[in-house]
Design an enzyme around this catalytic site. Structure first.
Site, short mmCIF file in Angstrom:
data_model
loop_
_atom_site.label_atom_id
_atom_site.label_comp_id
_atom_site.label_asym_id
_atom_site.label_seq_id
_atom_site.Cartn_x
_atom_site.Cartn_y
_atom_site.Cartn_z
N ASP A 183 -5.16 -4.78 19.23
CA ASP A 183 -5.98 -4.34 20.36
C ASP A 183 -5.52 -2.91 20.67
O ASP A 183 -4.43 -2.49 20.25
CB ASP A 183 -5.72 -5.28 21.54
CG ASP A 183 -6.38 -4.80 22.81
OD1 ASP A 183 -7.56 -4.45 22.77
OD2 ASP A 183 -5.67 -4.76 23.86
N LEU A 184 -6.33 -2.16 21.40
CA LEU A 184 -5.98 -0.76 21.67
C LEU A 184 -5.28 -0.58 23.03
O LEU A 184 -4.07 -0.34 23.09
CB LEU A 184 -7.26 0.10 21.61
CG LEU A 184 -7.07 1.59 21.89
CD1 LEU A 184 -6.41 2.29 20.71
CD2 LEU A 184 -8.43 2.25 22.16
N ASP A 185 -6.08 -0.72 24.11
CA ASP A 185 -5.56 -0.45 25.46
C ASP A 185 -4.46 -1.44 25.83
O ASP A 185 -4.69 -2.66 25.82
CB ASP A 185 -6.69 -0.57 26.49
CG ASP A 185 -7.82 0.41 26.24
OD1 ASP A 185 -7.59 1.62 26.34
OD2 ASP A 185 -8.95 -0.03 25.94
N THR A 200 -3.41 3.41 27.97
CA THR A 200 -4.63 3.84 28.66
C THR A 200 -5.08 2.89 29.77
O THR A 200 -5.96 3.23 30.55
CB THR A 200 -5.77 3.98 27.62
OG1 THR A 200 -5.62 2.93 26.68
CG2 THR A 200 -5.72 5.32 26.92
N LYS A 252 -9.18 -6.56 31.62
CA LYS A 252 -8.56 -6.26 30.33
C LYS A 252 -9.29 -6.97 29.20
O LYS A 252 -9.49 -8.18 29.24
CB LYS A 252 -7.08 -6.66 30.33
CG LYS A 252 -6.26 -5.69 31.14
CD LYS A 252 -4.78 -5.96 31.04
CE LYS A 252 -4.06 -5.00 31.97
NZ LYS A 252 -2.63 -5.09 31.88
N SER A 279 -11.02 -3.46 19.39
CA SER A 279 -11.05 -3.17 20.83
C SER A 279 -12.47 -3.13 21.35
O SER A 279 -13.38 -2.67 20.66
CB SER A 279 -10.39 -1.80 21.08
OG SER A 279 -10.67 -1.37 22.39
N ALA A 280 -12.63 -3.56 22.60
CA ALA A 280 -13.95 -3.48 23.25
C ALA A 280 -14.32 -2.04 23.57
O ALA A 280 -15.49 -1.72 23.80
CB ALA A 280 -13.93 -4.29 24.54
N LYS A 307 -15.01 -9.65 23.66
CA LYS A 307 -14.01 -10.70 23.79
C LYS A 307 -14.28 -11.46 25.10
O LYS A 307 -14.63 -10.81 26.08
CB LYS A 307 -12.60 -10.10 23.85
CG LYS A 307 -12.24 -9.26 22.63
CD LYS A 307 -10.96 -8.47 22.90
CE LYS A 307 -10.69 -7.46 21.81
NZ LYS A 307 -9.54 -6.57 22.08
N GLU A 329 -2.34 -8.76 20.88
CA GLU A 329 -3.16 -8.65 22.10
C GLU A 329 -2.33 -8.61 23.38
O GLU A 329 -1.22 -9.14 23.41
CB GLU A 329 -4.09 -9.87 22.19
CG GLU A 329 -5.50 -9.64 21.72
CD GLU A 329 -6.30 -8.68 22.60
OE1 GLU A 329 -5.85 -8.36 23.72
OE2 GLU A 329 -7.37 -8.24 22.18
N ASP A 330 -2.90 -8.03 24.44
CA ASP A 330 -2.25 -8.11 25.75
C ASP A 330 -3.17 -8.76 26.78
O ASP A 330 -2.85 -8.76 27.96
CB ASP A 330 -1.84 -6.71 26.25
CG ASP A 330 -3.04 -5.88 26.64
OD1 ASP A 330 -4.11 -6.02 26.01
OD2 ASP A 330 -2.92 -5.07 27.59
C1 G6P Z 1 -10.83 -2.44 26.68
C2 G6P Z 1 -10.14 -2.43 28.03
C3 G6P Z 1 -11.13 -2.79 29.11
C4 G6P Z 1 -12.35 -1.87 29.04
C5 G6P Z 1 -13.02 -2.01 27.68
C6 G6P Z 1 -14.21 -1.09 27.50
O1 G6P Z 1 -11.06 -3.74 26.30
O2 G6P Z 1 -9.06 -3.36 28.04
O3 G6P Z 1 -10.49 -2.68 30.36
O4 G6P Z 1 -13.28 -2.23 30.04
O5 G6P Z 1 -12.05 -1.71 26.68
O6 G6P Z 1 -13.77 0.24 27.40
P1 G6P Z 1 -14.68 1.52 27.41
O7 G6P Z 1 -13.72 2.65 27.05
O8 G6P Z 1 -15.75 1.34 26.36
O9 G6P Z 1 -15.26 1.66 28.76
MG MG Z 2 -5.71 -4.60 25.85
#
Ligand code: G6P
Ligand code: MG
Length: 220
Positions: A8-10, A16, A45, A114-115, A145, A169-170
């Protein structure tokens, strides 16, 4: 055997999460929603931008049309992207670079799932992009997700079957998505014990843990 690790990214590769929170908090204040908190942010998240917006709007009592909601999500994203302007490799979380290098040395393919539609921008600004073999993000998928789509797309891009992938993942939504994809999961971050993942770890650097996780083979 596990042949690919999908991160996962964030909150897993980069710090971030805090910026997402600040951007949502700014929007909430402008909408006179004064009870949006870090606790609400936890539920955001892993889920999509529009679903995250719903969590903020639920704290107020104004109904918005779909068109207005899209404008609000765009406004939040503009704040967030402005904040990303100064992003650099100092946002890469502890142990990440070393863990990526260790996995690469072992011949493990590395993916991101990542979303976030800002994933390519963030990977570029933090200098992580060359370490990643395949990216699957909000731009590639229609369901977020806990749906498994983002991880299944990542596995496909890595040319691996799902049962040869491990997800890091977190978020709770992310762990559920990994399970639904037929992948093992490793939880990291402050909530890791609560996420019901197959493994959890405070550090990405334990070679013994990676050995154990990568050796897993299981039948479906
Ligand atoms: C990740 C973060 C979410 C965020 C989503 C969409 O999953 O954990 O908090 O809402 O990405 O991110 P974006 O940058 O497309 O708004
Ligand atoms: Mg995350």
């Amino acid at each position: 055997m596990i042949k690919g690790v999908i991160f996962d990214l964030d909150g897993v590769l980069v710090s971030t999460d805090e910026l997402h929170y600040e951007a949502w908090a700014k929007l909430a204040r402008e909408l006179n929603i004064n009870n949006y908190t870090k606790e609400d942010n936890k539920a955001q998240k892993g889920i999509s931008r529009m679903e995250s917006l719903e969590i903020v709007l639920k704290k107020g009592n104004i109904a918005y049309t779909e068109k207005e909601k899209e404008a609000l999500a765009d406004r939040k994203n503009n704040y967030y992207v402005e904040m990303l302007d100064s992003l650099n490799d100092s946002a890469v979380l502890k142990d990440v670079k070393e863990a990526l290098a260790m996995l690469k040395n072992r011949g493990i393919k590395i993916g991101v799932g990542s979303a976030s539609k800002n994933t390519p921008l963030i990977l570029e600004k933090t200098g992580l992009e060359p370490s990643i073999d395949a990216v699957s993000c909000g731009i590639d998928v229609t369901k977020s997700k806990p749906d498994p789509e983002v991880f299944l797309v990542a596995a496909k891009k890595l040319c691996l079957p799902p049962n040869e992938c491990l997800v890091v993942e977190d978020s709770y939504a992310g762990v559920v998505a990994a399970k639904a994809a037929g992948m093992k999961s490793l939880a990291v971050g402050p909530e890791r014990k609560l996420l019901e993942a197959d493994y959890d770890s405070e550090t990405l650097l334990s070679e013994t843990d990676w050995d154990l996780m990568l050796k897993i083979s299981y039948n479906f």
